[in-house]
Write a protein that holds these residues in place. Structure first.
Motif, short mmCIF file in Angstrom:
data_model
loop_
_atom_site.label_atom_id
_atom_site.label_comp_id
_atom_site.label_asym_id
_atom_site.label_seq_id
_atom_site.Cartn_x
_atom_site.Cartn_y
_atom_site.Cartn_z
N ASN A 49 31.40 -22.40 33.22
CA ASN A 49 31.78 -23.82 33.11
C ASN A 49 33.02 -24.03 32.26
O ASN A 49 33.06 -24.91 31.39
N LEU A 50 34.02 -23.19 32.46
CA LEU A 50 35.27 -23.31 31.70
C LEU A 50 36.03 -24.54 32.18
O LEU A 50 36.01 -24.88 33.36
N GLU A 51 36.67 -25.21 31.23
CA GLU A 51 37.51 -26.35 31.58
C GLU A 51 38.96 -26.01 31.30
O GLU A 51 39.27 -25.42 30.26
N VAL A 52 39.83 -26.41 32.20
CA VAL A 52 41.25 -26.15 32.00
C VAL A 52 41.72 -26.86 30.74
O VAL A 52 41.43 -28.04 30.55
N GLY A 53 42.43 -26.14 29.88
CA GLY A 53 42.99 -26.75 28.68
C GLY A 53 42.01 -26.83 27.52
O GLY A 53 42.37 -27.29 26.44
N VAL A 54 40.79 -26.36 27.69
CA VAL A 54 39.81 -26.41 26.60
C VAL A 54 39.43 -24.97 26.24
O VAL A 54 38.93 -24.23 27.08
N PHE A 55 39.71 -24.59 25.01
CA PHE A 55 39.41 -23.22 24.59
C PHE A 55 37.90 -23.08 24.37
O PHE A 55 37.30 -23.88 23.64
N PRO A 56 37.28 -22.09 25.00
CA PRO A 56 35.81 -21.97 24.91
C PRO A 56 35.38 -21.36 23.58
O PRO A 56 34.91 -20.23 23.53
#
Ligand SMILES: [Cu+2]
Length: 236
Positions: A49-56
């Motif tokens: 569930n990675l989001e573009v621009g959000v560092f996990p």
């Protein structure tokens, strides 16, 4: 790589060893993860569930990050430290405080020898000249006798190249300059190189400890025929 100076051979071996070791870990890790964590058939491609621009950052691992920062740092400091060791040999001064004494007079000999750490010592040295220009080298034996230093030409891969013949057991100090642009003498057989600069004299130690024959190269890009700016050096 065989040089006549074990000092540089040892550093070369150290660097190759560490490159293989670090390379095996880095690429082993990369290929293992590329294979092991690839998505399965039918699986959603975004399993984390990675989001573009959000560092996990919920996946962070401080211990791992500190480890892969500190260990390479220690390695780099160590490699820098062992590279410093031979600098005093590369830029040894002349006279009694250096490795090669003062200039030889006719009838004497450098009688160079290796100490247990791989440093070359000499009783005295012979001065020679090297001049660079686009795109060839010129050697000058000054008034040394022909059995100590001899210039000529050799056929290298079908082309006539300058030839410098030196004597095994003697140590040479090359006084160098350029008449046009910056070049660099790369004497891999001696394990050393030095820039050749217009309007300036630079110096390069050439300790001829054992019989060797190699191509001297230009190691500073100097124009169209830079790659062919070679000369033959024979130590015999
Ligand atoms: Cu060049």
């Amino acid at each position: 790589m065989a040089g006549v100076t074990p000092l540089y051979d040892a550093i070369w071996d150290d660097y190759i060893l560490w490159s293989v070791f670090v390379g095996a870990i880095a690429f082993g890790w990369l290929y293992h993860h590329s294979y092991f964590y690839r998505s399965e058939d039918g699986e959603s491609p975004n399993v984390d569930n990675l989001e573009v621009g959000v560092f996990p950052k919920e996946y962070d691992n401080l211990r791992l990050e500190v480890t892969w920062t500190v260990l390479p740092f220690i390695l780099i400091v160590w490699l820098t430290y062992i590279s410093w060791a031979p600098l005093d040999a590369v830029w040894s001064q002349t006279g009694p405080d250096g490795f090669h004494g003062s200039e030889c007079v006719e009838g004497t000999s450098s009688n160079n020898w290796l100490d247990e750490n791989g440093y070359v010592h000499s009783e005295c040295y012979w001065e020679i000249g090297i001049t660079g220009q686009q795109w060839f080298w010129e050697f000058d034996c000054y008034d040394l006798s022909e059995d100590i230093c001899l210039t000529g030409y050799a056929t290298v891969e079908g082309e006539l190249k300058p030839l410098l013949t030196l004597k095994t057991g003697e140590t040479y100090l090359a006084a160098m300059t350029s008449i046009d642009v910056t070049h660099a003498v790369k004497n891999h057989g001696f394990g050393i190189m030095e820039d050749v600069v217009p309007g300036q004299d630079t110096y390069l130690w050439m300790p001829a400890v054992e019989d060797i024959s190699f191509l001297m190269l230009c190691a500073e890009y100097c124009g169209d025929n830079h790659a062919y700016m070679t000369a033959q050096i024979n130590v015999e």
